[in-house]
Design a protein around this motif. Structure first.
Motif, PDB file in Angstrom:
ATOM      1  N   SER A   1      43.172  42.984  31.670  1.00 45.20           N
ATOM      2  CA  SER A   1      43.652  42.069  32.722  1.00 45.20           C
ATOM      3  C   SER A   1      42.868  40.767  32.700  1.00 45.20           C
ATOM      4  O   SER A   1      43.452  39.684  32.848  1.00 45.20           O
ATOM      5  CB  SER A   1      43.538  42.734  34.096  1.00 45.20           C
ATOM      6  N   VAL A   2      41.562  40.852  32.519  1.00 42.38           N
ATOM      7  CA  VAL A   2      40.736  39.636  32.442  1.00 42.38           C
ATOM      8  C   VAL A   2      41.165  38.774  31.260  1.00 42.38           C
ATOM      9  O   VAL A   2      41.343  37.556  31.380  1.00 42.38           O
ATOM     10  CB  VAL A   2      39.240  40.002  32.320  1.00 42.38           C
ATOM     11  N   SER A   3      41.374  39.423  30.122  1.00 48.57           N
ATOM     12  CA  SER A   3      41.775  38.691  28.913  1.00 48.57           C
ATOM     13  C   SER A   3      43.144  38.044  29.084  1.00 48.57           C
ATOM     14  O   SER A   3      43.334  36.868  28.736  1.00 48.57           O
ATOM     15  CB  SER A   3      41.805  39.658  27.722  1.00 48.57           C
ATOM     16  N   VAL A   4      44.084  38.787  29.651  1.00 40.85           N
ATOM     17  CA  VAL A   4      45.444  38.273  29.817  1.00 40.85           C
ATOM     18  C   VAL A   4      45.484  37.124  30.824  1.00 40.85           C
ATOM     19  O   VAL A   4      46.084  36.075  30.573  1.00 40.85           O
ATOM     20  CB  VAL A   4      46.398  39.408  30.271  1.00 40.85           C
ATOM     21  N   ILE A   5      44.835  37.312  31.972  1.00 35.95           N
ATOM     22  CA  ILE A   5      44.885  36.303  33.038  1.00 35.95           C
ATOM     23  C   ILE A   5      44.205  35.008  32.613  1.00 35.95           C
ATOM     24  O   ILE A   5      44.623  33.912  32.990  1.00 35.95           O
ATOM     25  CB  ILE A   5      44.263  36.879  34.335  1.00 35.95           C
ATOM     26  N   ARG A   6      43.174  35.116  31.801  1.00 35.84           N
ATOM     27  CA  ARG A   6      42.504  33.910  31.297  1.00 35.84           C
ATOM     28  C   ARG A   6      43.434  33.049  30.446  1.00 35.84           C
ATOM     29  O   ARG A   6      43.273  31.832  30.382  1.00 35.84           O
ATOM     30  CB  ARG A   6      41.284  34.314  30.462  1.00 35.84           C
ATOM     31  N   ASN A   7      44.389  33.687  29.812  1.00 32.45           N
ATOM     32  CA  ASN A   7      45.299  32.966  28.924  1.00 32.45           C
ATOM     33  C   ASN A   7      46.570  32.494  29.621  1.00 32.45           C
ATOM     34  O   ASN A   7      47.528  32.075  28.965  1.00 32.45           O
ATOM     35  CB  ASN A   7      45.669  33.854  27.728  1.00 32.45           C
ATOM     36  N   LEU A   8      46.589  32.561  30.952  1.00 33.14           N
ATOM     37  CA  LEU A   8      47.791  32.174  31.705  1.00 33.14           C
ATOM     38  C   LEU A   8      47.750  30.727  32.196  1.00 33.14           C
ATOM     39  O   LEU A   8      48.638  30.308  32.939  1.00 33.14           O
ATOM     40  CB  LEU A   8      47.971  33.093  32.920  1.00 33.14           C
ATOM     41  N   THR A   9      46.763  29.974  31.765  1.00 36.54           N
ATOM     42  CA  THR A   9      46.563  28.616  32.282  1.00 36.54           C
ATOM     43  C   THR A   9      47.817  27.755  32.183  1.00 36.54           C
ATOM     44  O   THR A   9      48.205  27.069  33.133  1.00 36.54           O
ATOM     45  CB  THR A   9      45.408  27.919  31.528  1.00 36.54           C
ATOM     46  N   ASN A  10      48.467  27.798  31.047  1.00 35.03           N
ATOM     47  CA  ASN A  10      49.629  26.936  30.816  1.00 35.03           C
ATOM     48  C   ASN A  10      50.962  27.638  31.083  1.00 35.03           C
ATOM     49  O   ASN A  10      52.022  27.089  30.762  1.00 35.03           O
ATOM     50  CB  ASN A  10      49.600  26.408  29.384  1.00 35.03           C
ATOM     51  N   SER A  11      50.919  28.813  31.664  1.00 32.62           N
ATOM     52  CA  SER A  11      52.150  29.567  31.925  1.00 32.62           C
ATOM     53  C   SER A  11      52.800  29.087  33.222  1.00 32.62           C
ATOM     54  O   SER A  11      52.148  28.477  34.079  1.00 32.62           O
ATOM     55  CB  SER A  11      51.843  31.063  32.026  1.00 32.62           C
ATOM     56  N   SER A  12      54.074  29.402  33.369  1.00 30.98           N
ATOM     57  CA  SER A  12      54.787  29.043  34.594  1.00 30.98           C
ATOM     58  C   SER A  12      54.308  29.914  35.751  1.00 30.98           C
ATOM     59  O   SER A  12      53.722  30.986  35.546  1.00 30.98           O
ATOM     60  CB  SER A  12      56.284  29.235  34.404  1.00 30.98           C
ATOM     61  N   VAL A  13      54.570  29.457  36.969  1.00 35.67           N
ATOM     62  CA  VAL A  13      54.174  30.215  38.153  1.00 35.67           C
ATOM     63  C   VAL A  13      54.859  31.576  38.170  1.00 35.67           C
ATOM     64  O   VAL A  13      54.235  32.598  38.475  1.00 35.67           O
ATOM     65  CB  VAL A  13      54.529  29.436  39.437  1.00 35.67           C
ATOM     66  N   ASP A  14      56.141  31.610  37.826  1.00 35.24           N
ATOM     67  CA  ASP A  14      56.882  32.878  37.813  1.00 35.24           C
ATOM     68  C   ASP A  14      56.247  33.881  36.856  1.00 35.24           C
ATOM     69  O   ASP A  14      56.097  35.063  37.182  1.00 35.24           O
ATOM     70  CB  ASP A  14      58.343  32.636  37.407  1.00 35.24           C
ATOM     71  N   HIS A  15      55.872  33.406  35.669  1.00 33.92           N
ATOM     72  CA  HIS A  15      55.259  34.304  34.685  1.00 33.92           C
ATOM     73  C   HIS A  15      53.908  34.813  35.182  1.00 33.92           C
ATOM     74  O   HIS A  15      53.586  36.003  35.029  1.00 33.92           O
ATOM     75  CB  HIS A  15      55.087  33.582  33.350  1.00 33.92           C
ATOM     76  N   LYS A  16      53.134  33.929  35.781  1.00 31.31           N
ATOM     77  CA  LYS A  16      51.830  34.331  36.323  1.00 31.31           C
ATOM     78  C   LYS A  16      52.000  35.407  37.383  1.00 31.31           C
ATOM     79  O   LYS A  16      51.249  36.392  37.419  1.00 31.31           O
ATOM     80  CB  LYS A  16      51.108  33.127  36.924  1.00 31.31           C
ATOM     81  N   LEU A  17      52.981  35.227  38.251  1.00 31.99           N
ATOM     82  CA  LEU A  17      53.220  36.191  39.326  1.00 31.99           C
ATOM     83  C   LEU A  17      53.662  37.540  38.783  1.00 31.99           C
ATOM     84  O   LEU A  17      53.272  38.598  39.301  1.00 31.99           O
ATOM     85  CB  LEU A  17      54.258  35.648  40.305  1.00 31.99           C
ATOM     86  N   ILE A  18      54.471  37.526  37.724  1.00 39.16           N
ATOM     87  CA  ILE A  18      54.918  38.780  37.095  1.00 39.16           C
ATOM     88  C   ILE A  18      53.718  39.539  36.541  1.00 39.16           C
ATOM     89  O   ILE A  18      53.591  40.763  36.722  1.00 39.16           O
ATOM     90  CB  ILE A  18      55.937  38.491  35.973  1.00 39.16           C
ATOM     91  N   ILE A  19      52.809  38.834  35.874  1.00 41.32           N
ATOM     92  CA  ILE A  19      51.626  39.466  35.280  1.00 41.32           C
ATOM     93  C   ILE A  19      50.702  40.006  36.370  1.00 41.32           C
ATOM     94  O   ILE A  19      50.215  41.144  36.290  1.00 41.32           O
ATOM     95  CB  ILE A  19      50.857  38.464  34.392  1.00 41.32           C
ATOM     96  N   LEU A  20      50.468  39.191  37.399  1.00 42.76           N
ATOM     97  CA  LEU A  20      49.598  39.636  38.491  1.00 42.76           C
ATOM     98  C   LEU A  20      50.172  40.856  39.191  1.00 42.76           C
ATOM     99  O   LEU A  20      49.453  41.814  39.488  1.00 42.76           O
ATOM    100  CB  LEU A  20      49.400  38.497  39.497  1.00 42.76           C
ATOM    101  N   ASP A  21      51.470  40.839  39.444  1.00 43.79           N
ATOM    102  CA  ASP A  21      52.114  41.976  40.102  1.00 43.79           C
ATOM    103  C   ASP A  21      52.010  43.235  39.252  1.00 43.79           C
ATOM    104  O   ASP A  21      51.775  44.334  39.780  1.00 43.79           O
ATOM    105  CB  ASP A  21      53.588  41.653  40.376  1.00 43.79           C
ATOM    106  N   PHE A  22      52.159  43.086  37.946  1.00 40.24           N
ATOM    107  CA  PHE A  22      52.052  44.239  37.051  1.00 40.24           C
ATOM    108  C   PHE A  22      50.663  44.878  37.155  1.00 40.24           C
ATOM    109  O   PHE A  22      50.541  46.105  37.320  1.00 40.24           O
ATOM    110  CB  PHE A  22      52.310  43.821  35.601  1.00 40.24           C
ATOM    111  N   PHE A  23      49.624  44.059  37.079  1.00 41.14           N
ATOM    112  CA  PHE A  23      48.269  44.612  37.117  1.00 41.14           C
ATOM    113  C   PHE A  23      47.904  45.133  38.505  1.00 41.14           C
ATOM    114  O   PHE A  23      47.135  46.103  38.623  1.00 41.14           O
ATOM    115  CB  PHE A  23      47.256  43.576  36.631  1.00 41.14           C
TER     116      PHE A  23
END
Length: 240
Positions: free
Chosen positions: A58-80
């Motif tokens: 989760s730390v590795s994935v979230i660190r690489n979300l800087t340039n991702s869209s808000v929707d994508h970030k929310l999907i990843i956060l919700d998954f974890f």
């Protein structure tokens, strides 16, 4: 195939899905199936292994979300958030849930569908208190109160509706007070524990010095006794 081999295969499958960035319900179902075991000891070991793995990923994935869209970030956060909930890691679950709510709030100005309601903040605060994260619960209560501007209520609500909303505000404030008191108590307890640790360490140090001094004194007395005994023997032999 034995049950242990089946579990090992499921763990390997879950790991490969995470590493290939498959953040969906299917991956979560695999995680749930891994944890179906009647052996309590095995279950605890599995939870520990999976918790460490998911935390790292989760730390590795979230660190690489800087340039991702808000929707994508929310999907990843919700998954974890859901993954940590499944394995019973309340601390990580609440931390990422807070990140998810804060991210939605940040971008809700232009996107009404991202708006975080009072109820969401309040529910999060309740869960945080249940898990003894009082400081973050207090912050969530403040966020909940921000969702209930009193000035707007006075303008738009009838007496009955206004009464209900004021009751809601009082409920949030009571929860915030509980979180504040417990956070303060937790801080005092932590200070007390540290004080006691220092006192015990100091006592142990003094005790060690006392023991050493006693041992040294006993050793000197013993050697002096031997010297006196030998002196008497020598004098007796000389008289003979």
């Amino acid at each position: 195939m034995s049950s242990s081999e089946t579990i090992s295969q499921q763990i390997s499958l879950f790991r490969s899905l995470i590493q290939s960035r498959r953040f969906d319900d299917g991956t979560l179902r695999i995680l749930e199936s891994v944890l179906i075991t009647r052996d309590v000891k095995s279950l605890l070991e599995l939870r520990q292994i999976l918790r460490d793995f998911i935390r790292r990923e989760s730390v590795s994935v979230i660190r690489n979300l800087t340039n991702s869209s808000v929707d994508h970030k929310l999907i990843i956060l919700d998954f974890f958030v859901r993954a940590f909930a499944i394995i019973g890691d309340s601390e990580s679950c609440l931390a990422l849930r807070y990140e998810e709510l804060a991210l939605r709030e940040l971008h809700s100005v232009g996107y009404q569908q991202l708006h975080v309601s009072y109820a969401e903040w309040f529910t999060f605060a309740e869960h945080a208190i249940e898990n003894r994260f009082y400081a973050i619960a207090r912050k969530a209560c403040e966020k909940a109160l921000e969702c209930l501007p009193i000035s707007d209520m006075l303008k738009t609500k009838d007496s009955e509706g206004l009464y209900e909303d004021m009751e809601v505000i009082e409920k949030v404030k009571r929860l915030k007070d509980i979180a504040t008191v417990r956070a303060s108590s937790q801080s005092v307890q932590a200070q007390a524990v540290n004080y006691l640790k220092r006192k015990v360490a100091k006592h142990d140090k003094v005790s060690t010095l006392v023991v050493k001094e006693k041992r040294l004194s006993a050793s000197i007395l013993f050697r002096n006794g031997i010297k006196k005994h030998n002196t008497r023997k020598l004098q007796e032999l000389q008289r003979l």
